[in-house]
Design an enzyme around this catalytic site. Structure first.
Site: not given
Ligand code: GRF
Length: 226
Positions: A12, A93-94, A108, A110
């Site tokens: 988080g 997956i949504l 999202n 990434h």
């Molecule tokens: C992040 O590295 C994000 O890019 C990926 O999952 C991770 C989530 O980290 N999709 P957090 O739960 O926000 O610390």
């Protein structure tokens, strides 16, 4: 006021960045209506509760079929009346119905510069392992709208991050989070909350307000776009 629901699966830290930037006023005209996780052990749920936010776990393990889970996940989102769904490390997956119902209202984060190192199998540390294996000198993060594909929707913001000699996947992940993810995800929310985003086909453009606007550390987003 843009009502956002944040979907999480892990630590988080991106959720925390959103919370902090709303509290500091960096994100304007947005509020977190709730946090939903598929993982009952996600520390992100603790962060939500510590901040007095509505938090709910909808775990696939609690349902007999995927379809029942999908319906429960959509219902959990709907009941919060969100304007925007934010996937912050959400590893589920949504459901198709959710993507169709919230077209261009799901974003999202990434941890790479899409279209590099994305798509099926590229998530979390696996992304950074692949970047290091390929020998890239630059990587980064991307915020994009979610469509029916995997990491294929219109790109909203990206930020590049240097790969350093001796980087491990963990060290690189931390740098990408600190220097890119925790900046561009909140910024994307602020742009959407303040009507600054336009989509033409697969291309996102930024509506620039009339007044010259200082956007602090994000000046470089609008360099030359005024
Ligand atoms: C992040 O590295 C994000 O890019 C990926 O999952 C991770 C989530 O980290 N999709 P957090 O739960 O926000 O610390």
């Amino acid at each position: 006021m843009l009502r956002i629901v944040v979907f999480v699966s892990g630590g988080g830290t991106n959720l925390q960045a959103i919370i902090d930037k709303i509290d500091s006023g960096s994100i304007k005209n947005a509020e977190i209506a709730g946090v939903i996780s598929n993982n009952p052990n996600a520390y992100a749920l603790e962060r939500a509760k510590e901040h007095g936010l509505y938090a709910e776990c909808v775990s696939p393990k609690s349902f007999g079929t995927r379809e029942e889970f999908n319906q429960a996940l959509l219902a959990a989102a709907d009941k919060l009346s969100p304007d925007l769904l934010v996937l912050a490390g959400f590893l589920v997956i949504l459901p198709r119905e959710m993507i169709e119902k919230y077209t261009n209202r799901i974003i999202n984060i990434h941890p790479s510069l899409i279209p590099s190192f994305c798509g099926k199998g590229f998530y979390g540390l696996k992304v950074h392992e692949a970047v290091l294996a390929r020998g890239n000198k630059i990587t980064g993060a991307t915020v994009h709208f979610v469509d029916a594909g995997t990491d294929t929707g219109p790109i909203i913001l990206q930020k590049a991050v240097e790969v350093q000699d001796g980087d491990t996947p963990e060290r690189l992940q931390k740098r990408v989070m600190e220097q890119a993810e925790w900046e561009i995800l909140p910024k994307a929310i602020d742009l959407i909350a303040n009507g600054r985003i336009e989509i033409e086909g697969n291309r996102v453009t930024y509506k620039i307000t009339q007044k010259a606007e200082k956007v602090g550390a994000m000046d470089w987003y609008f360099e030359g776009r005024r």
